[in-house]
Enzyme design. Structure first.
Site, PDB file in Angstrom:
ATOM      1  N   LEU A  28       3.492  31.279  18.040  1.00  0.00           N
ATOM      2  CA  LEU A  28       3.290  32.016  16.786  1.00  0.00           C
ATOM      3  C   LEU A  28       3.681  33.478  16.979  1.00  0.00           C
ATOM      4  O   LEU A  28       3.189  34.153  17.885  1.00  0.00           O
ATOM      5  CB  LEU A  28       1.828  31.919  16.331  1.00  0.00           C
ATOM      6  CG  LEU A  28       1.267  30.504  16.140  1.00  0.00           C
ATOM      7  CD1 LEU A  28      -0.058  30.563  15.377  1.00  0.00           C
ATOM      8  CD2 LEU A  28       2.248  29.595  15.419  1.00  0.00           C
ATOM      9  N   ALA A  29       4.580  33.922  16.119  1.00  0.00           N
ATOM     10  CA  ALA A  29       5.099  35.288  16.263  1.00  0.00           C
ATOM     11  C   ALA A  29       5.470  35.875  14.913  1.00  0.00           C
ATOM     12  O   ALA A  29       6.412  36.631  14.789  1.00  0.00           O
ATOM     13  CB  ALA A  29       6.320  35.276  17.183  1.00  0.00           C
ATOM     14  N   ARG A  85      -0.895  47.563  13.881  1.00  0.00           N
ATOM     15  CA  ARG A  85      -1.578  48.554  14.717  1.00  0.00           C
ATOM     16  C   ARG A  85      -0.696  49.125  15.833  1.00  0.00           C
ATOM     17  O   ARG A  85      -1.061  50.088  16.482  1.00  0.00           O
ATOM     18  CB  ARG A  85      -2.864  47.957  15.304  1.00  0.00           C
ATOM     19  CG  ARG A  85      -4.006  47.942  14.291  1.00  0.00           C
ATOM     20  CD  ARG A  85      -5.211  47.203  14.804  1.00  0.00           C
ATOM     21  NE  ARG A  85      -5.010  45.753  14.765  1.00  0.00           N
ATOM     22  CZ  ARG A  85      -5.821  44.863  15.339  1.00  0.00           C
ATOM     23  NH1 ARG A  85      -6.871  45.274  16.022  1.00  0.00           N
ATOM     24  NH2 ARG A  85      -5.565  43.573  15.242  1.00  0.00           N
ATOM     25  N   ASN A 116      -2.680  44.190  20.557  1.00  0.00           N
ATOM     26  CA  ASN A 116      -2.683  44.595  19.147  1.00  0.00           C
ATOM     27  C   ASN A 116      -2.272  46.041  18.947  1.00  0.00           C
ATOM     28  O   ASN A 116      -1.857  46.428  17.870  1.00  0.00           O
ATOM     29  CB  ASN A 116      -4.068  44.374  18.535  1.00  0.00           C
ATOM     30  CG  ASN A 116      -4.398  42.896  18.456  1.00  0.00           C
ATOM     31  OD1 ASN A 116      -3.606  42.099  17.989  1.00  0.00           O
ATOM     32  ND2 ASN A 116      -5.569  42.532  18.952  1.00  0.00           N
ATOM     33  N   LYS A 150      31.004  56.012  40.533  1.00  0.00           N
ATOM     34  CA  LYS A 150      31.108  55.015  39.459  1.00  0.00           C
ATOM     35  C   LYS A 150      32.336  54.171  39.738  1.00  0.00           C
ATOM     36  O   LYS A 150      33.387  54.730  40.062  1.00  0.00           O
ATOM     37  CB  LYS A 150      31.241  55.700  38.109  1.00  0.00           C
ATOM     38  CG  LYS A 150      31.247  54.727  36.935  1.00  0.00           C
ATOM     39  CD  LYS A 150      32.210  55.130  35.839  1.00  0.00           C
ATOM     40  CE  LYS A 150      33.636  54.904  36.243  1.00  0.00           C
ATOM     41  NZ  LYS A 150      34.613  55.119  35.146  1.00  0.00           N
ATOM     42  N   SER A 198      37.088  70.394  51.227  1.00  0.00           N
ATOM     43  CA  SER A 198      36.095  70.699  50.189  1.00  0.00           C
ATOM     44  C   SER A 198      36.756  71.184  48.911  1.00  0.00           C
ATOM     45  O   SER A 198      37.836  71.783  48.934  1.00  0.00           O
ATOM     46  CB  SER A 198      35.152  71.786  50.690  1.00  0.00           C
ATOM     47  OG  SER A 198      34.396  71.284  51.770  1.00  0.00           O
ATOM     48  N   ARG A 238      46.671  75.257  47.468  1.00  0.00           N
ATOM     49  CA  ARG A 238      46.087  76.525  47.019  1.00  0.00           C
ATOM     50  C   ARG A 238      47.056  77.684  47.291  1.00  0.00           C
ATOM     51  O   ARG A 238      47.916  77.609  48.172  1.00  0.00           O
ATOM     52  CB  ARG A 238      44.752  76.762  47.718  1.00  0.00           C
ATOM     53  CG  ARG A 238      44.868  76.884  49.212  1.00  0.00           C
ATOM     54  CD  ARG A 238      43.519  77.173  49.856  1.00  0.00           C
ATOM     55  NE  ARG A 238      43.672  77.360  51.276  1.00  0.00           N
ATOM     56  CZ  ARG A 238      43.198  76.521  52.205  1.00  0.00           C
ATOM     57  NH1 ARG A 238      42.560  75.421  51.853  1.00  0.00           N
ATOM     58  NH2 ARG A 238      43.382  76.778  53.475  1.00  0.00           N
TER      59      ARG A 238
HETATM   60  C1  UD1 Z   1      -7.192  34.010  16.041  1.00  0.00           C
HETATM   61  C2  UD1 Z   1      -8.113  32.809  15.991  1.00  0.00           C
HETATM   62  C3  UD1 Z   1      -9.428  33.178  16.662  1.00  0.00           C
HETATM   63  C4  UD1 Z   1      -9.178  33.656  18.094  1.00  0.00           C
HETATM   64  C5  UD1 Z   1      -8.154  34.787  18.093  1.00  0.00           C
HETATM   65  C6  UD1 Z   1      -7.747  35.121  19.501  1.00  0.00           C
HETATM   66  C7  UD1 Z   1      -7.574  31.582  13.973  1.00  0.00           C
HETATM   67  C8  UD1 Z   1      -7.976  31.297  12.569  1.00  0.00           C
HETATM   68  N1  UD1 Z   1      -8.342  32.423  14.628  1.00  0.00           N
HETATM   69  O1  UD1 Z   1      -7.809  35.013  15.261  1.00  0.00           O
HETATM   70  O2  UD1 Z   1     -10.296  32.053  16.687  1.00  0.00           O
HETATM   71  O3  UD1 Z   1     -10.386  34.084  18.668  1.00  0.00           O
HETATM   72  O4  UD1 Z   1      -6.978  34.417  17.384  1.00  0.00           O
HETATM   73  O5  UD1 Z   1      -6.947  36.267  19.488  1.00  0.00           O
HETATM   74  O6  UD1 Z   1      -6.637  31.006  14.440  1.00  0.00           O
HETATM   75  N2  UD1 Z   1      -0.006  34.510  13.091  1.00  0.00           N
HETATM   76  C9  UD1 Z   1       1.126  34.061  12.466  1.00  0.00           C
HETATM   77  N3  UD1 Z   1       1.072  33.742  11.141  1.00  0.00           N
HETATM   78  C10 UD1 Z   1      -0.057  33.870  10.425  1.00  0.00           C
HETATM   79  C11 UD1 Z   1      -1.228  34.342  11.070  1.00  0.00           C
HETATM   80  C12 UD1 Z   1      -1.156  34.647  12.417  1.00  0.00           C
HETATM   81  O7  UD1 Z   1       2.175  33.925  13.082  1.00  0.00           O
HETATM   82  O8  UD1 Z   1      -0.031  33.566   9.232  1.00  0.00           O
HETATM   83  C13 UD1 Z   1       0.054  34.855  14.515  1.00  0.00           C
HETATM   84  C14 UD1 Z   1      -0.157  36.337  14.724  1.00  0.00           C
HETATM   85  O9  UD1 Z   1       1.094  36.990  14.789  1.00  0.00           O
HETATM   86  C15 UD1 Z   1      -0.872  36.399  16.030  1.00  0.00           C
HETATM   87  C16 UD1 Z   1      -1.623  35.091  16.096  1.00  0.00           C
HETATM   88  O10 UD1 Z   1      -1.020  34.224  15.170  1.00  0.00           O
HETATM   89  O11 UD1 Z   1       0.006  36.405  17.115  1.00  0.00           O
HETATM   90  C17 UD1 Z   1      -3.107  35.245  15.830  1.00  0.00           C
HETATM   91  O12 UD1 Z   1      -3.252  35.733  14.544  1.00  0.00           O
HETATM   92  P1  UD1 Z   1      -4.401  36.748  14.156  1.00  0.00           P
HETATM   93  O13 UD1 Z   1      -4.324  37.023  12.727  1.00  0.00           O
HETATM   94  O14 UD1 Z   1      -4.363  37.875  15.108  1.00  0.00           O
HETATM   95  O15 UD1 Z   1      -5.655  35.842  14.434  1.00  0.00           O
HETATM   96  P2  UD1 Z   1      -7.092  36.342  14.737  1.00  0.00           P
HETATM   97  O16 UD1 Z   1      -7.740  36.711  13.453  1.00  0.00           O
HETATM   98  O17 UD1 Z   1      -7.081  37.332  15.811  1.00  0.00           O
HETATM   99 CA    CA Z   2      -5.496  38.661  17.057  1.00  0.00          CA
END
Ligand code: UD1
Ligand code: CA
Length: 455
Positions: A9-10, A16, A226, A350, A404, A439
């Site tokens: 997931l990215a 922040r 974060n 270089k 030199s 020179r």
């Molecule tokens: C999530 C978990 C929580 C856990 C925590 C650990 C859920 C509902 N909660 O919470 O239980 O303790 O991570 O850090 O899963 N992301 C997406 N698409 C989205 C939402 C999130 O790609 O729609 C990605 C974010 O970029 C991030 C990750 O998922 O890398 C976690 O998302 P974030 O919103 O930070 O979840 P938390 O609320 O921290």
């Molecule tokens: Ca998080």
């Protein structure tokens, strides 16, 4: 063998970080966090990698172009469950899914593999961690018998649940068929109005699927980034591990807190590295190499017995054995030093081959040059390799002596054994063993009267 589909997931914004660069492209040890996750995932067998992108999707895709990963676009960030759902159409039917996070860079492949093994047994593998301060995390709810039965997000948790210190890292693995069954059942009926991936835990518990929670070897393995403070903290931890690995490989570090490794380093025995050294990219260091303080060495090979003195910079340089470099030397890309060569202070090279035993000891620029063996290049010698449009080559034969402050206007050749008088500007070929001197002759005047101050 079952397929393993890894979903990273990215898509999140990472607001922040206060950056125009997507969060997952910020680096640890010089490498984008997302790349760390991809590389660790590569260690798993039979795996296919899927990346869910959203914020900065184009930038992330460009940064990873040419890699064997499949992208799924999550146009709107509606929660972690929704994010995984976007990758589902690309995921094979039989097998196992492992969910990872592009902003949790240092999860070890061993930990991933352990979760996958649980999922391959038809169970639910969940990575949890105990935190002194669990604020903000999803809490792991267990039954009286100690079985995991649910994850409750911080914002949805009761006071009693908030007292739980075992939290969800988010990293999990499970059989694909189960995930496919549960994802469509997620609802956004919660405090954040999001589709929580974590709700599948309760579904698993209800269906009697065994949930096996394991813990990482260290907290940093599951540490998400974060903001830049967390990034810097994780960076220091990562660098400490790099330093430890080098020391256990036999390297003597003057201070393990003052070396940064931003890439892959291989070392021979009895290597000594003083403080504030940065090793970047792919660096190979032979036996008995000494690197003094404040050197930056990038994508270079350093032969055995070579001594790199303080404040030197090497970039795409290949240095053979027993060379002497610096202090304050700059070896730019394509600098090749044969055995026993010497590059002294304030010398820049270089695209230059410097032959065995040759010396360029002071204040020189040697670029686009073929320098033979046992050549002595005097202080202040410059290869004039650029006419404003084209680059040209300077060739210097074995045993030549360049006086030199010589300017060698390329293209030009100096034959073996030739001598160039100090202060010459050489524009024509000098044959072997000739003396070339350009020179003006010195004039000495008698009875010279210095000017006197007018009254
Ligand atoms: C999530 C978990 C929580 C856990 C925590 C650990 C859920 C509902 N909660 O919470 O239980 O303790 O991570 O850090 O899963 N992301 C997406 N698409 C989205 C939402 C999130 O790609 O729609 C990605 C974010 O970029 C991030 C990750 O998922 O890398 C976690 O998302 P974030 O919103 O930070 O979840 P938390 O609320 O921290
Ligand atoms: Ca998080």
């Amino acid at each position: 063998m079952n397929t393993l589909d890894i979903v990273i997931l990215a898509a999140g914004q990472g607001s922040r970080m206060k950056s125009t660069l997507p969060k997952v492209l910020h680096t640890i040890g010089g490498k984008p966090m997302l790349q760390h996750v991809i590389d660790s995932a590569k260690a798993l067998e039979n795996a296919r990698t899927h990346i869910v992108i959203g914020h900065g999707a184009q930038q992330v895709e460009t940064a990873l172009s040419g890699q064997a990963v499949q992208f799924s676009l999550q146009a709107e960030q509606l929660g972690t469950g929704h994010a995984v759902a976007q990758a589902m159409p690309n995921i094979s039917d039989n097998g196992v899914v492992l969910v990872l996070y592009g902003d949790v860079p240092l999860t070890r492949p061993e930990t991933m593999a352990e979760l996958v093994k649980i999922a391959e047994r038809g169970q639910f593998g969940l990575l949890t961690v105990n935190l002194a301060d669990p604020t903000g995390y999803g809490r792991i709810v267990r039954s009286d018998a100690g079985d995991v039965v649910a994850i409750v997000e911080h914002k949805d948790a009761s006071d009693a649940q908030r007292a739980i210190t075992e939290v969800n890292t988010g990293i999990l693995a499970l059989p694909t068929a189960l995930l496919r069954e549960w994802i469509p059942q997620l609802s956004a009926n919660n405090a954040q109005g999001e589709y929580y991936l974590t709700d599948i835990i309760a579904m698993a518990a209800e269906q009697g699927v065994r949930i096996q929670a394991i813990q990482p070897a260290t907290e940093q393995e599951v540490q998400g980034v974060n903001n830049r403070l967390q990034q810097a903290e994780l960076e220091r931890w990562y660098q400490r591990r790099q330093a430890e690995a080098l020391m256990l490989d036999g390297v003597s570090l003057a201070d393990p807190a003052r070396i940064d490794v931003r890439g892959e380093v291989s070392v021979g025995h009895d290597v000594a590295i003083d403080i504030n050294v940065i090793l970047e990219g792919k660096v190979e260091i032979g036996d008995n190499v000494t690197i003094e303080a404040n050197c930056i060495i990038k994508d270079s090979v350093i032969g055995c017995g070579t001594h790199i003195k303080a404040n030197s910079l090497l970039d795409e340089a290949v240095v053979a054995d027993n060379c002497d470099i610096g202090p304050f030397a700059r070896l730019r890309p394509g600098s090749h030093l044969a055995n026993n060569a010497k590059i002294g202070n304030f010398v820049e090279t270089k695209k230059a081959n410097i032959g065995e035993g040759s010396k360029v000891n002071h204040l020189s620029y040697i670029g686009d040059a073929e320098v033979g063996a046992d050549v002595n290049v005097g202080a202040g010698t410059i290869t004039c390799n650029y006419d404003g449009v084209n680059k040209s080559t300077t060739e210097i034969g074995d045993g030549a002596f360049i006086g030199s402050n010589t300017a060698l206007v390329a293209p030009v050749k100096v034959g073996a054994g030739a001598t160039i008088g100090a202060g010459s500007t050489i524009t024509k070929e000098v044959q072997a063993d000739q003396l070339a001197i350009t020179r003006a002759k010195q004039t000495n005047l008698n009875n010279w009267q210095r000017p006197v101050k007018k009254s």
